[in-house]
Enzyme design. Structure first.
Site, PDB file in Angstrom:
ATOM      1  N   LYS A   1       0.780  -1.148   0.049  1.00 23.86           N
ATOM      2  CA  LYS A   1      -0.124  -0.053   0.047  1.00 23.86           C
ATOM      3  C   LYS A   1       0.861   1.194   0.132  1.00 23.86           C
ATOM      4  O   LYS A   1       1.723   1.371   0.930  1.00 23.86           O
ATOM      5  CB  LYS A   1      -1.044   0.038   1.136  1.00 23.86           C
TER       6      LYS A   1
ATOM      7  N   LYS B   1      -2.067  -1.652  -3.610  1.00 23.06           N
ATOM      8  CA  LYS B   1      -2.959  -0.565  -3.582  1.00 23.06           C
ATOM      9  C   LYS B   1      -2.253   0.787  -3.645  1.00 23.06           C
ATOM     10  O   LYS B   1      -1.052   0.969  -2.878  1.00 23.06           O
ATOM     11  CB  LYS B   1      -3.792  -0.645  -2.392  1.00 23.06           C
TER      12      LYS B   1
END
Length: 320
Positions: free
Chosen positions: A198, A251
């Site tokens: 992320k 992400k």
């Protein structure tokens, strides 16, 4: 022209074109993010996310029913507490009367076959808006943070979540959550999907608007990954695999297709997920609204690029 130069005969028909992809996009790949607020009757437009709202639990049947009929198979829940007292440890995160646990129970009752994932983070519930507990100097206090995240994960699983998905990026939280699920006899009943890679992205703005989760000071660059850190992302993926993650996630998605491809190589035996985040969603819609392209065409092009790069599960995808 050489025989080896002729390629177009292999994709001259719509069906044969579809055969050129190693994987095909299917409805079961999509996971719909739902912002659940603590006003049970809420249906509040999110201005920065076209077509999206904050929902109360009493609105879930109205909202989800048509999507389930169209083939929606899974959702991921994000709590948006607006009427609670936040504190330094994110106490409202697993409040039995809070929006996430109430929504889990409601969806399990209304749509028994719908797969329910829950985002696990503390930023929406802490008074400071950071994703973990803090030292007095404002830096992350890792050990109590991962213990608290594990506690929240177990309580979501106990409430009926099929999957817990820690998005906080604290070091060691996958191992702590996995052990907590084992100790609670829930590890075989609840999937652990890790936001492994992320990145500290500028694309989270509309989400923070929707969830009210912007930090009250500083930023999250000391725990989310630097956008240029390919090697660090690879190490984070390998770490989370070793710590017991059942699904690996990258992400955001579009700016990090190379990392999705890396994840497919590093974790060939794991399902892979990517998150088409709020800023990506908003950009796809903004371009269509400006007449740059057709919305549906671009929605498919972006999500199919993720499948091509290597993912199995797409979260937050605008094609929905």
């Amino acid at each position: 022209m050489d025989i080896s130069s002729i390629l177009q005969g292999g994709y001259q028909h719509p069906l044969s074109r579809s055969w050129q992809g190693r994987r095909q996009l299917t409805k079961s790949m999509f996971m719909y993010p739902i912002f659940i607020t603590d006003d049970p009757d809420a249906s509040v437009v999110i201005a920065s996310l076209p077509g999206q709202r904050r929902w109360g639990v009493n609105q879930l049947e109205y909202f989800l029913g048509p999507l389930v009929k169209k083939g929606l198979k899974s959702v991921i829940l994000f709590g948006v507490p607006l009427n609670c007292e936040k504190d330094g440890r994110g106490t409202p995160a697993d409040d039995p009367s809070g929006p996430v646990i109430q929504a889990i129970k409601k969806i399990r009752f209304l749509f028994p076959s719908l797969y329910i994932a829950c985002d696990v983070c503390l930023c929406e519930y802490t008074s400071h808006g950071h994703c973990g507990l803090l030292h007095a100097d404002g830096t992350i206090n890792t050990k109590p943070s991962v213990l608290r995240l594990a506690e929240v994960s177990v309580n979501y699983a106990k409430a009926g979540a099929h999957c817990v998905a820690p998005s906080d990026m604290m070091d060691g939280r996958i191992k702590a959550i996995k052990q907590a699920l084992i100790d609670s006899d829930l590890a075989s009943k609840c999937t652990l999907m890790s936001y492994s890679a992320k990145f500290a992205s500028a694309l989270y703005g509309p989400f923070r608007d929707a969830a009210g989760s912007a930090p009250s000071f500083g930023d999250r660059k000391c725990y989310q990954l630097p956008p240029t850190a390919k090697g660090l992302a690879r190490r984070a993926i390998q770490r989370d695999m070793a710590e017991g993650a059942d699904i690996i996630m990258v992400k955001p998605a579009l700016p990090y297709l190379d990392i999705i491809s890396d994840a497919a190589q590093l974790a060939p035996d794991h399902p892979l997920a990517c998150y088409q985040v709020s800023g990506e969603f908003a950009m796809v819609h903004a371009g269509a609204a400006a007449g740059v392209y057709d919305l549906k065409t671009m929605a498919f092009e972006t999500t199919e690029s993720m499948v091509r790069a290597g993912e199995y599960i797409g979260i937050g995808c605008s094609v929905l």
